[in-house]
Design a protein around this motif. Structure first.
Motif, PDB file in Angstrom:
ATOM      1  N   PHE A   1      -9.568  22.482  63.247  1.00 41.46           N
ATOM      2  CA  PHE A   1     -10.922  22.953  62.974  1.00 41.46           C
ATOM      3  C   PHE A   1     -10.960  24.473  63.067  1.00 41.46           C
ATOM      4  N   THR A   2     -11.502  25.120  62.008  1.00 39.44           N
ATOM      5  CA  THR A   2     -11.437  26.580  61.928  1.00 39.44           C
ATOM      6  C   THR A   2     -12.573  27.296  62.653  1.00 39.44           C
ATOM      7  N   GLY A   3     -13.709  26.597  62.855  1.00 36.17           N
ATOM      8  CA  GLY A   3     -14.883  27.268  63.409  1.00 36.17           C
ATOM      9  C   GLY A   3     -15.731  27.937  62.336  1.00 36.17           C
ATOM     10  N   ASP A   4     -15.311  27.844  61.080  1.00 35.25           N
ATOM     11  CA  ASP A   4     -16.074  28.431  59.979  1.00 35.25           C
ATOM     12  C   ASP A   4     -16.763  27.347  59.148  1.00 35.25           C
ATOM     13  N   GLY A   5     -17.883  27.735  58.561  1.00 36.83           N
ATOM     14  CA  GLY A   5     -18.522  26.905  57.553  1.00 36.83           C
ATOM     15  C   GLY A   5     -18.141  27.444  56.186  1.00 36.83           C
TER      16      GLY A   5
ATOM     17  N   GLU B   1     -14.191  39.274  57.327  1.00 33.71           N
ATOM     18  CA  GLU B   1     -15.548  38.740  57.343  1.00 33.71           C
ATOM     19  C   GLU B   1     -15.956  38.510  55.894  1.00 33.71           C
ATOM     20  N   PRO B   2     -17.031  37.774  55.699  1.00 35.14           N
ATOM     21  CA  PRO B   2     -17.496  37.573  54.333  1.00 35.14           C
ATOM     22  C   PRO B   2     -17.856  38.913  53.709  1.00 35.14           C
ATOM     23  N   ILE B   3     -17.510  39.093  52.447  1.00 35.77           N
ATOM     24  CA  ILE B   3     -17.896  40.329  51.752  1.00 35.77           C
ATOM     25  C   ILE B   3     -19.086  40.020  50.853  1.00 35.77           C
TER      26      ILE B   3
ATOM     27  N   HIS C   1     -14.238  42.128  63.953  1.00 35.86           N
ATOM     28  CA  HIS C   1     -13.676  41.854  65.281  1.00 35.86           C
ATOM     29  C   HIS C   1     -14.467  40.739  65.939  1.00 35.86           C
ATOM     30  N   ARG C   2     -13.738  39.807  66.538  1.00 41.48           N
ATOM     31  CA  ARG C   2     -14.385  38.622  67.099  1.00 41.48           C
ATOM     32  C   ARG C   2     -14.780  38.798  68.553  1.00 41.48           C
ATOM     33  N   PHE C   3     -16.001  38.404  68.875  1.00 42.46           N
ATOM     34  CA  PHE C   3     -16.425  38.346  70.274  1.00 42.46           C
ATOM     35  C   PHE C   3     -17.115  37.025  70.513  1.00 42.46           C
TER      36      PHE C   3
ATOM     37  N   ARG D   1     -15.992  29.426  49.252  1.00 42.23           N
ATOM     38  CA  ARG D   1     -16.737  30.589  49.721  1.00 42.23           C
ATOM     39  C   ARG D   1     -16.930  30.406  51.221  1.00 42.23           C
ATOM     40  N   ILE D   2     -16.519  31.389  52.005  1.00 42.64           N
ATOM     41  CA  ILE D   2     -16.647  31.267  53.455  1.00 42.64           C
ATOM     42  C   ILE D   2     -18.037  31.745  53.850  1.00 42.64           C
ATOM     43  N   ILE D   3     -18.764  30.916  54.578  1.00 45.15           N
ATOM     44  CA  ILE D   3     -20.126  31.278  54.939  1.00 45.15           C
ATOM     45  C   ILE D   3     -20.148  32.056  56.253  1.00 45.15           C
TER      46      ILE D   3
ATOM     47  N   VAL E   1      -8.516  40.662  45.991  1.00 45.41           N
ATOM     48  CA  VAL E   1      -8.196  39.420  46.689  1.00 45.41           C
ATOM     49  C   VAL E   1      -8.970  39.390  48.003  1.00 45.41           C
ATOM     50  N   ASP E   2      -9.864  38.399  48.098  1.00 44.24           N
ATOM     51  CA  ASP E   2     -10.677  38.212  49.300  1.00 44.24           C
ATOM     52  C   ASP E   2      -9.909  37.187  50.132  1.00 44.24           C
ATOM     53  N   THR E   3      -9.268  37.649  51.205  1.00 45.26           N
ATOM     54  CA  THR E   3      -8.297  36.819  51.917  1.00 45.26           C
ATOM     55  C   THR E   3      -8.915  36.208  53.164  1.00 45.26           C
ATOM     56  N   TRP E   4      -9.081  34.899  53.173  1.00 46.03           N
ATOM     57  CA  TRP E   4      -9.610  34.236  54.371  1.00 46.03           C
ATOM     58  C   TRP E   4      -8.455  33.722  55.221  1.00 46.03           C
ATOM     59  N   TRP E   5      -8.496  34.066  56.492  1.00 53.34           N
ATOM     60  CA  TRP E   5      -7.534  33.522  57.461  1.00 53.34           C
ATOM     61  C   TRP E   5      -7.970  33.886  58.858  1.00 53.34           C
ATOM     62  N   GLN E   6      -7.169  33.544  59.858  1.00 55.76           N
ATOM     63  CA  GLN E   6      -7.541  33.734  61.259  1.00 55.76           C
ATOM     64  C   GLN E   6      -6.317  34.113  62.084  1.00 55.76           C
ATOM     65  N   THR E   7      -6.567  34.649  63.269  1.00 61.39           N
ATOM     66  CA  THR E   7      -5.474  34.907  64.208  1.00 61.39           C
ATOM     67  C   THR E   7      -4.631  33.633  64.363  1.00 61.39           C
ATOM     68  N   GLU E   8      -5.315  32.513  64.415  1.00 60.21           N
ATOM     69  CA  GLU E   8      -4.663  31.241  64.688  1.00 60.21           C
ATOM     70  C   GLU E   8      -3.841  30.725  63.509  1.00 60.21           C
TER      71      GLU E   8
ATOM     72  N   TRP F   1      -4.665  43.980  65.935  1.00 61.54           N
ATOM     73  CA  TRP F   1      -5.263  42.736  65.422  1.00 61.54           C
ATOM     74  C   TRP F   1      -4.209  41.970  64.632  1.00 61.54           C
ATOM     75  N   ILE F   2      -4.476  40.711  64.347  1.00 60.19           N
ATOM     76  CA  ILE F   2      -3.488  39.889  63.643  1.00 60.19           C
ATOM     77  C   ILE F   2      -3.179  40.454  62.256  1.00 60.19           C
ATOM     78  N   THR F   3      -4.179  41.049  61.607  1.00 57.86           N
ATOM     79  CA  THR F   3      -3.938  41.579  60.264  1.00 57.86           C
ATOM     80  C   THR F   3      -2.823  42.623  60.286  1.00 57.86           C
ATOM     81  N   GLY F   4      -2.825  43.452  61.326  1.00 57.04           N
ATOM     82  CA  GLY F   4      -1.772  44.451  61.453  1.00 57.04           C
ATOM     83  C   GLY F   4      -0.416  43.824  61.743  1.00 57.04           C
TER      84      GLY F   4
ATOM     85  N   GLY G   1      -7.443  44.356  48.413  1.00 57.24           N
ATOM     86  CA  GLY G   1      -7.680  43.190  49.266  1.00 57.24           C
ATOM     87  C   GLY G   1      -8.764  43.449  50.288  1.00 57.24           C
ATOM     88  N   THR G   2      -9.409  42.363  50.737  1.00 55.83           N
ATOM     89  CA  THR G   2     -10.347  42.473  51.859  1.00 55.83           C
ATOM     90  C   THR G   2     -10.075  41.352  52.849  1.00 55.83           C
ATOM     91  N   VAL G   3     -10.471  41.579  54.084  1.00 51.04           N
ATOM     92  CA  VAL G   3     -10.253  40.599  55.140  1.00 51.04           C
ATOM     93  C   VAL G   3     -11.164  40.862  56.321  1.00 51.04           C
TER      94      VAL G   3
END
Ligand code: 7RM
Length: 632
Positions: free
Chosen positions: A482-486, A372-374, A510-512, A496-498, A394-401, A293-296, A368-370
């Protein structure tokens, strides 16, 4: 590491500077790396096509920055610690000098197999040290790595190999995960029946099982390593040359190959790691993600090594041999920064406090966490029982992109609030948009999360299909990514990521795409007429998968049909995409134009049928009653 932010005031000053003069800001950060030739132009961009180019004209190699650059001052420092699945097995440690040598030799094996700059190499491997070495070996010679998570099925692997016509595959004989033994090479053999581009397969010996090797195509890595020397100069790369492809799911059927480039990704991976985790020279850092995954990619391999940090990789699972394993490993290796996913925290929380209370965890400084929303409860458990209320979370929001962390706390230098990712890193310009694409300026508001200015780690394209990149990320709103997140912004401007606002389900981080799973279900077309898949809240996994399936005939044996559908999904995608619930229905709630009303299906899956809204305009309102009655 002098680009490390040192206080919240420092953060505010740097943030302002980064907005006032983004190019100056990033040029300054990029200057901390080794460039074989300095760039001519810091940034050229427009989000219409899109076209984003950072550090054009610059020449560099990311492995020279991860390895060679440290040899003089950190040659004998540990670069990598590997902790095996079985705690009784010996761990492995490489110094920077050793890792450098291993990467050079592996790179020479790739060259000997005919791999050249620009060629694509697929990596389908368990979490063994050779995976890190292989990633860096590709980068060393300018080959483009495409790591495919080893939990994916043969079919999913074949699709990814074919999409980018990989020339070589690197794999292992088998792997151990918890109590499971996984026939990795067997999966590769199956996949390669439909992959014409693959000329050679390199096999790492992990389990010593006897596996089928195809004469002339398959080679044991240890045999090939004997034939090469350790001299392999880093290939000079243009900043905008491709570094890697990583496939990720979106709202349409087939996963897309997110493309990252050498210079910008390097700058962003190193910068974000140093600031979010605030490592000191003698620290041991551990990210529990898989390199698939991108985190790795960014926070096991590149980010830590760019900073000369000791990074740990773990072969096993959080619950083997007991739910105390993470904490036992933290104590064993003296882990200082620990980075994991909310789903793992919730699973360990459910196993009871005793496991974590048995360990000291004295060395921990940052958690740290990554992914999904915690939820607040999991955040507090992590903060209290793991961090002993001394460690910032640290609640880290980001994406593969995005390539790296975008919105997050920075060690203990920023305010934290449970379930809030917090503030954007300097250099990142998030906005909230309303339905019409207008920026929402006020706080205490929700909206669609988008970015109004590029950063060096942004994706450049989706492999082989630039149009798809444009349509997915840059066409919803003009001039924004556009991230696709609210998301919601509180009164202090913290984010706060919804969650996703598109048809993407996030299962254990994991995204599907719902379409991806529906395609697999529908491929049983002798039995299945149509299906619709939605996510629903799941205590451990964040979201579970709920599938509504219309069968051609009423199934005589629904359990058998369920098992068959699951088997199909496991075969086409992998075990991780298995639905938690499958409900057989005679129809789906559709609008008159034929669109499935997923909102209704989501409500039923959530177990909330009190307010389904107006269903009278549906094509067949009766079907809603049937679905409600049969809900699982
Ligand atoms: C790094 C990673 C990306 C999606 C993203 C979000 C969700 C990730 C958080 C989060 C809330 C977080 N890449 N997401 N991190 N949601 N808080 N800290 O996960 O490409 O696999 O997924 O994951 O929905 O869009 S990813």
């Amino acid at each position: 590491m002098d680009f490390q932010i040192k206080s919240f005031d420092d953060y505010k000053a740097k943030y302002k500077a980064s907005v006032d003069d983004p190019e100056g800001f990033w040029a300054d950060i990029a200057g901390h790396y080794k460039w074989q030739k300095k760039w001519d132009k810091t940034l050229e961009w427009e989000f219409k096509t899109p076209s984003v180019k950072w550090f054009q004209g610059g020449k560099m190699n990311i492995t020279e920055n991860c390895l060679d650059r440290h040899l003089e001052t950190r040659g004998n420092k540990l670069a990598l610690i590997w902790e095996p699945n079985d705690p009784k097995e010996r761990f492995i440690r490489y110094t920077y000098r050793e890792l450098h040598e291993k990467v050079c030799k592996f790179a020479n094996v790739l060259k000997a197999k005919g791999v050249e700059k620009g060629d694509r190499v697929a990596l389908y491997m368990p979490m063994v040290p050779e995976l890190t070495v292989a990633v860096l070996a590709c980068a060393r010679i300018g080959a483009v790595h495409s790591v495919v998570f080893a939990g994916f099925s043969a079919g999913a692997l074949a699709d990814r190999i074919n999409d980018s016509s990989c020339k070589v595959v690197i794999t292992s004989d088998g792997s151990y995960r918890g109590t499971k033994e996984i026939p990795v090479k067997g999966v590769v053999n199956e996949a390669l029946k439909s992959c014409d581009s693959v000329e050679a397969v390199l096999v790492v010996e992990r389990t010593q099982w006897s596996v089928q090797m195809k004469e002339g195509r398959d080679f044991w890595l240890h045999d090939e390593l004997e034939k090469v020397d350790a001299n392999c100069p880093p290939e000079p790369m243009d900043a905008e040359d491709m570094l890697f492809i990583l496939y990720t799911s979106g709202s349409t059927g087939k996963p897309k190959g997110v493309v990252h480039t050498c210079g910008g990704y390097m700058v962003y991976a190193g910068y974000s790691f140093a600031n979010v985790f605030q490592p000191n020279e003698s620290d041991v850092y551990w990210c529990t993600a898989d390199i698939g995954w991108i985190t790795g990619h960014t926070y096991i391999v590149y980010g830590p090594l760019l900073n000369g940090t000791t990074t740990m990789m773990f072969e096993g699972v959080p619950t083997y041999p007991s739910p105390g394993r993470f904490w036992q490993v933290c104590d064993k290796h003296g882990v200082n920064q620990f980075y994991t996913a909310p789903t793992a925290i919730r699973a360990l929380m459910a196993a009871g406090e005793d496991h974590v209370l048995s360990y000291g965890l004295y060395d921990l400084k940052v958690l740290g966490t990554v992914g999904e929303p915690i939820n607040v409860e999991a955040w507090e458990w992590y903060h209290i029982h793991v961090g002993k209320e001394r460690c910032p979370v640290v609640d880290t929001w980001w994406q593969t992109e995005t390539g790296g962390i975008m919105i997050s706390g920075l060690g203990n230098h920023s305010p934290m609030r449970a379930s809030y990712a917090g503030y954007p890193l300097p250099g990142i310009q998030p906005v909230l948009l309303d339905q019409e694409g207008n920026e929402i300026e006020e706080n205490e508001k929700e909206g669609y999360l988008a970015m109004k200015f590029p950063w060096p780690g942004i994706l450049r394209t989706t492999y082989g299909d630039h149009e798809r990149c444009k349509n997915t990320y840059f066409a919803h709103y003009d001039d924004y990514y556009f991230t696709g997140d609210g998301a919601k912004r509180d009164k202090d401007g913290m984010y706060r990521i919804i969650g996703r606002v598109d048809d993407v389900i996030n299962v254990s981080g994991h995204r599907f795409g719902t379409a991806e799973i529906e395609d697999a279900i529908n491929s049983r077309d002798e039995l299945v007429a149509e299906s619709a898949v939605v996510g629903y809240p799941h205590e451990i996994k964040g979201q579970g998968i709920y599938a509504y399936v219309i069968t051609k005939q009423k199934p005589d044996n629904p359990d058998k049909l369920r098992a068959e559908i699951i088997e199909t999904i496991v075969k086409q995608i992998g075990r991780i995409a298995k639905p938690d619930k499958i409900q057989f229905v005679s129809g789906l709630p559709k609008t008159r134009s034929g669109k499935i009303m997923r909102r209704i299906l989501r409500k039923v899956a959530e177990g909330d049928t009190s307010n389904l809204g107006d269903t009278s305009t549906l094509l067949d309102p009766d079907v809603v009653e049937e679905i409600k009655e049969g809900a699982l």
